[in-house]
Design a protein around this motif. Structure first.
Motif, PDB file in Angstrom:
ATOM      1  N   LEU A 207       0.933  -1.179  -0.019  1.00  0.00           N
ATOM      2  CA  LEU A 207       0.177   0.073  -0.072  1.00  0.00           C
ATOM      3  C   LEU A 207       0.786   1.155  -0.083  1.00  0.00           C
ATOM      4  O   LEU A 207       0.374   2.339   0.393  1.00  0.00           O
ATOM      5  CB  LEU A 207      -0.904   0.001   1.438  1.00  0.00           C
ATOM      6  CG  LEU A 207      -1.776  -1.220   1.168  1.00  0.00           C
ATOM      7  CD1 LEU A 207      -2.937  -1.282   2.673  1.00  0.00           C
ATOM      8  CD2 LEU A 207      -2.857  -1.101  -0.252  1.00  0.00           C
ATOM      9  N   ASP A 208       1.944   1.229  -0.300  1.00  0.00           N
ATOM     10  CA  ASP A 208       2.930   2.331  -0.406  1.00  0.00           C
ATOM     11  C   ASP A 208       2.414   3.149  -1.491  1.00  0.00           C
ATOM     12  O   ASP A 208       2.160   2.946  -2.664  1.00  0.00           O
ATOM     13  CB  ASP A 208       4.404   1.930  -0.587  1.00  0.00           C
ATOM     14  CG  ASP A 208       5.220   1.605   0.846  1.00  0.00           C
ATOM     15  OD1 ASP A 208       4.712   1.878   1.765  1.00  0.00           O
ATOM     16  OD2 ASP A 208       6.218   1.139   0.727  1.00  0.00           O
ATOM     17  N   GLN A 284      -3.998  -1.483  -5.247  1.00  0.00           N
ATOM     18  CA  GLN A 284      -4.249  -0.257  -4.339  1.00  0.00           C
ATOM     19  C   GLN A 284      -5.801   0.158  -4.630  1.00  0.00           C
ATOM     20  O   GLN A 284      -6.435   0.353  -3.647  1.00  0.00           O
ATOM     21  CB  GLN A 284      -3.220   0.608  -4.363  1.00  0.00           C
ATOM     22  CG  GLN A 284      -1.922   0.200  -3.886  1.00  0.00           C
ATOM     23  CD  GLN A 284      -1.024   1.322  -3.892  1.00  0.00           C
ATOM     24  OE1 GLN A 284      -1.311   2.459  -4.381  1.00  0.00           O
ATOM     25  NE2 GLN A 284       0.135   0.914  -3.375  1.00  0.00           N
ATOM     26  N   SER A 285      -6.191   0.358  -6.025  1.00  0.00           N
ATOM     27  CA  SER A 285      -7.483   0.918  -6.267  1.00  0.00           C
ATOM     28  C   SER A 285      -8.658  -0.256  -5.771  1.00  0.00           C
ATOM     29  O   SER A 285      -9.693   0.304  -5.440  1.00  0.00           O
ATOM     30  CB  SER A 285      -7.472   1.269  -7.585  1.00  0.00           C
ATOM     31  OG  SER A 285      -7.237   0.602  -8.533  1.00  0.00           O
ATOM     32  N   LYS A 286      -8.120  -1.401  -6.209  1.00  0.00           N
ATOM     33  CA  LYS A 286      -9.286  -2.631  -5.874  1.00  0.00           C
ATOM     34  C   LYS A 286      -9.366  -2.664  -4.494  1.00  0.00           C
ATOM     35  O   LYS A 286     -10.498  -2.879  -3.779  1.00  0.00           O
ATOM     36  CB  LYS A 286      -8.653  -3.881  -6.299  1.00  0.00           C
ATOM     37  CG  LYS A 286      -9.871  -4.655  -7.222  1.00  0.00           C
ATOM     38  CD  LYS A 286      -9.376  -5.841  -7.963  1.00  0.00           C
ATOM     39  CE  LYS A 286     -10.451  -6.697  -7.814  1.00  0.00           C
ATOM     40  NZ  LYS A 286      -9.945  -8.126  -8.065  1.00  0.00           N
ATOM     41  N   TYR A 287      -8.269  -2.562  -3.832  1.00  0.00           N
ATOM     42  CA  TYR A 287      -8.203  -2.539  -2.234  1.00  0.00           C
ATOM     43  C   TYR A 287      -9.220  -1.559  -1.631  1.00  0.00           C
ATOM     44  O   TYR A 287      -9.945  -1.816  -0.656  1.00  0.00           O
ATOM     45  CB  TYR A 287      -6.912  -2.502  -1.855  1.00  0.00           C
ATOM     46  CG  TYR A 287      -6.735  -2.295  -0.170  1.00  0.00           C
ATOM     47  CD1 TYR A 287      -6.836  -3.418   0.619  1.00  0.00           C
ATOM     48  CD2 TYR A 287      -6.701  -0.726   0.505  1.00  0.00           C
ATOM     49  CE1 TYR A 287      -6.612  -3.317   1.981  1.00  0.00           C
ATOM     50  CE2 TYR A 287      -6.368  -0.830   1.578  1.00  0.00           C
ATOM     51  CZ  TYR A 287      -6.327  -1.720   2.685  1.00  0.00           C
ATOM     52  OH  TYR A 287      -6.431  -1.641   4.129  1.00  0.00           O
ATOM     53  N   GLU A 288      -9.042  -0.026  -2.140  1.00  0.00           N
ATOM     54  CA  GLU A 288      -9.999   0.898  -1.388  1.00  0.00           C
ATOM     55  C   GLU A 288     -11.289   0.498  -1.721  1.00  0.00           C
ATOM     56  O   GLU A 288     -12.355   0.770  -0.872  1.00  0.00           O
ATOM     57  CB  GLU A 288      -9.642   2.105  -2.012  1.00  0.00           C
ATOM     58  CG  GLU A 288      -8.215   2.750  -1.885  1.00  0.00           C
ATOM     59  CD  GLU A 288      -8.185   2.780  -0.367  1.00  0.00           C
ATOM     60  OE1 GLU A 288      -9.123   3.130   0.089  1.00  0.00           O
ATOM     61  OE2 GLU A 288      -6.653   2.813   0.155  1.00  0.00           O
ATOM     62  N   LYS A 289     -11.809  -0.112  -2.765  1.00  0.00           N
ATOM     63  CA  LYS A 289     -13.145  -0.478  -3.172  1.00  0.00           C
ATOM     64  C   LYS A 289     -13.638  -1.343  -2.344  1.00  0.00           C
ATOM     65  O   LYS A 289     -14.728  -1.309  -1.855  1.00  0.00           O
ATOM     66  CB  LYS A 289     -13.317  -0.819  -4.819  1.00  0.00           C
ATOM     67  CG  LYS A 289     -13.439   0.191  -5.738  1.00  0.00           C
ATOM     68  CD  LYS A 289     -13.767  -0.286  -7.045  1.00  0.00           C
ATOM     69  CE  LYS A 289     -13.134   0.946  -8.026  1.00  0.00           C
ATOM     70  NZ  LYS A 289     -12.668   0.312  -9.275  1.00  0.00           N
ATOM     71  N   ILE A 290     -12.867  -2.324  -2.221  1.00  0.00           N
ATOM     72  CA  ILE A 290     -13.173  -3.625  -1.341  1.00  0.00           C
ATOM     73  C   ILE A 290     -13.395  -3.282   0.116  1.00  0.00           C
ATOM     74  O   ILE A 290     -14.522  -3.513   0.833  1.00  0.00           O
ATOM     75  CB  ILE A 290     -12.097  -4.871  -1.492  1.00  0.00           C
ATOM     76  CG1 ILE A 290     -12.132  -5.311  -2.868  1.00  0.00           C
ATOM     77  CG2 ILE A 290     -12.452  -5.712  -0.311  1.00  0.00           C
ATOM     78  CD1 ILE A 290     -10.988  -6.287  -2.877  1.00  0.00           C
ATOM     79  N   LEU A 291     -12.410  -2.534   0.622  1.00  0.00           N
ATOM     80  CA  LEU A 291     -12.762  -2.005   1.918  1.00  0.00           C
ATOM     81  C   LEU A 291     -14.167  -1.314   2.311  1.00  0.00           C
ATOM     82  O   LEU A 291     -14.723  -1.400   3.280  1.00  0.00           O
ATOM     83  CB  LEU A 291     -11.542  -1.014   2.350  1.00  0.00           C
ATOM     84  CG  LEU A 291     -10.422  -1.615   3.216  1.00  0.00           C
ATOM     85  CD1 LEU A 291      -9.578  -0.709   3.932  1.00  0.00           C
ATOM     86  CD2 LEU A 291     -10.584  -2.745   4.149  1.00  0.00           C
ATOM     87  N   LYS A 292     -14.439  -0.222   1.128  1.00  0.00           N
ATOM     88  CA  LYS A 292     -15.510   0.488   1.394  1.00  0.00           C
ATOM     89  C   LYS A 292     -16.862  -0.451   1.276  1.00  0.00           C
ATOM     90  O   LYS A 292     -17.811  -0.101   1.655  1.00  0.00           O
ATOM     91  CB  LYS A 292     -15.562   1.435   0.126  1.00  0.00           C
ATOM     92  CG  LYS A 292     -14.857   2.770   0.634  1.00  0.00           C
ATOM     93  CD  LYS A 292     -14.749   3.949  -0.426  1.00  0.00           C
ATOM     94  CE  LYS A 292     -13.825   4.821  -0.184  1.00  0.00           C
ATOM     95  NZ  LYS A 292     -12.992   5.128  -1.477  1.00  0.00           N
ATOM     96  N   SER A 293     -16.917  -1.371   0.432  1.00  0.00           N
ATOM     97  CA  SER A 293     -17.873  -2.329   0.019  1.00  0.00           C
ATOM     98  C   SER A 293     -18.519  -3.019   1.229  1.00  0.00           C
ATOM     99  O   SER A 293     -19.473  -3.445   1.247  1.00  0.00           O
ATOM    100  CB  SER A 293     -17.552  -3.206  -1.041  1.00  0.00           C
ATOM    101  OG  SER A 293     -16.984  -4.152  -0.658  1.00  0.00           O
TER     102      SER A 293
END
Ligand code: AMP
Ligand code: TRP
Length: 327
Positions: A207-208, A284-293
């Motif tokens: 996530l850097d 990283q962009s997928k990670y953000e979406k998954i956390l929000k979902s």
């Protein structure tokens, strides 16, 4: 269908060593094998953990598992502490393992070095790991090179148990990649890249930010020559960077050597920054979406149910063989 099991500790941030040596490879198995990927939180507490951080890192690792491409409809993702069979089998296996074997574990020696007090859990950690694997009739265990000795112990325990009580466990095979099974620290190519190294430029976390990645790569150790050549013994720093380049871009080591012939380390490092940033950007962009979902908790709950069901069957078989009264 062959079964695959592996685990990663939710300790600190996941780095590109974990990714290249293990997690990236998990994705390759999900279409044709029955995969169980665990967040081994019980292993994490063998060393002191801040409760709040452990909680956050556990959910973060689950989201990262999905962000790198593990599809919860194909693989079972779960938290080790949600599935009590792991602790239970670990005890049964501890009574079938020897202190002489545990004394030989190099990771225990490294992790306990210089510490005043060492938990019993850190010492028996490899037996819990054996339980993780053996509970699922696992055929293959994709891991980095540092887990080789633990898996040899797991195999020894399984073989010994099978001899003593009759065929019970499947004896698993470790799957260790040809390249990238031991990514080295960026500041010291004689040490492996490690979560426990506090120097931020020793590693690149998944996530850097691009600017942090750039700094860490530009600062990384090379040698006093200027030639890009794969030679682990004489050029460990450059060879490590070449492996990172190779595994994240797919370009062969030979092609990397010829591409940078006569160009020097500066040009090579600049391009490596690009390679790493573009490999991590989609994660990283997928990670953000998954956390929000809000999907993560549901996936882990379902995963734990499936893991309980499968591992219970195997645990009961073991208990019967040992001679425990079962109702
Ligand atoms: P851990 O962070 O210790 O839970 O490790 C998770 C996975 O990453 C295990 O399969 C390790 O063998 C692998 N791993 C850890 N550090 C490295 C490294 N520097 N290079 C390659 N693989 C690694
Ligand atoms: N001990 C492993 C590590 O530190 C993590 C782990 C725990 C694991 N249980 C496992 C890996 C089972 C593979 C299979 O990296």
């Amino acid at each position: 269908m062959k079964r695959v099991f592996s685990g990663v500790q939710p300790t600190s941030q996941v780095h590109i060593g974990n990714y290249i040596g293990a997690i990236k490879r998990f994705v390759e198995f999900q279409n044709d094998m029955d995969c169980f990927f665990c967040i081994v939180d019980l292993h994490s507490i063998t060393l002191p953990q801040d409760p709040k951080k452990l909680y956050e890192n556990s959910l973060q690792l689950a989201a990262l598992y999905m962000a790198v491409g593990l599809d919860p409809s194909k693989v079972t993702l779960f938290l080790q502490s949600q599935v009590p069979t792991h602790s239970e089998l670990a005890w049964l296996l501890q009574c079938n393992s020897y202190t002489g074997e545990l004394n030989r574990m190099t990771q225990f020696k490294e992790k306990s070095q210089g510490k005043e007090s060492i938990t019993a859990g850190l010492y028996t950690y490899p037996v819990l790991m054996a339980a993780d694997v053996l509970l699922y009739d696992t055929n293959y265990v994709p891991v980095g090179n540092d887990q080789k000795q633990h898996l040899e112990l797991c195999r020894d325990i399984a073989i010994r148990f099978n001899k003593k009580y009759g065929e019970t466990f499947v004896v698993p095979e470790p799957l260790i990649g040809k390249f990238g099974a031991r990514i080295m620290s960026l500041d010291d190519a004689s040490k492996k890249m490690s979560k426990s190294n506090e120097y931020e430029h020793s590693k690149i976390n998944l996530l850097d930010t691009p600017s942090k990645i750039k700094k860490s790569i530009m600062k990384s150790v090379t040698d006093s020559e200027s030639e890009i050549r794969f030679d682990v013994e004489n050029k460990p720093g450059v060879s490590n960077l070449m492996v990172i380049y190779n595994t994240l871009s797919g370009m062969s080591l030979d092609d990397i050597e010829s591409k940078y012939k006569g160009l020097g380390y500066g040009a090579f490092k600049k391009d490596l920054v690009e390679v790493v940033v573009s490999a991590l950007e989609p994660i990283q962009s997928k990670y953000e979406k998954i956390l929000k979902s809000g999907e993560v908790e549901k996936v882990l709950k379902e995963g734990a149910e499936k893991a309980k069901e499968v591992s219970n069957g195997i645990l009961n078989k073991v208990k019967k063989k040992i001679g425990f009264v079962m109702f």
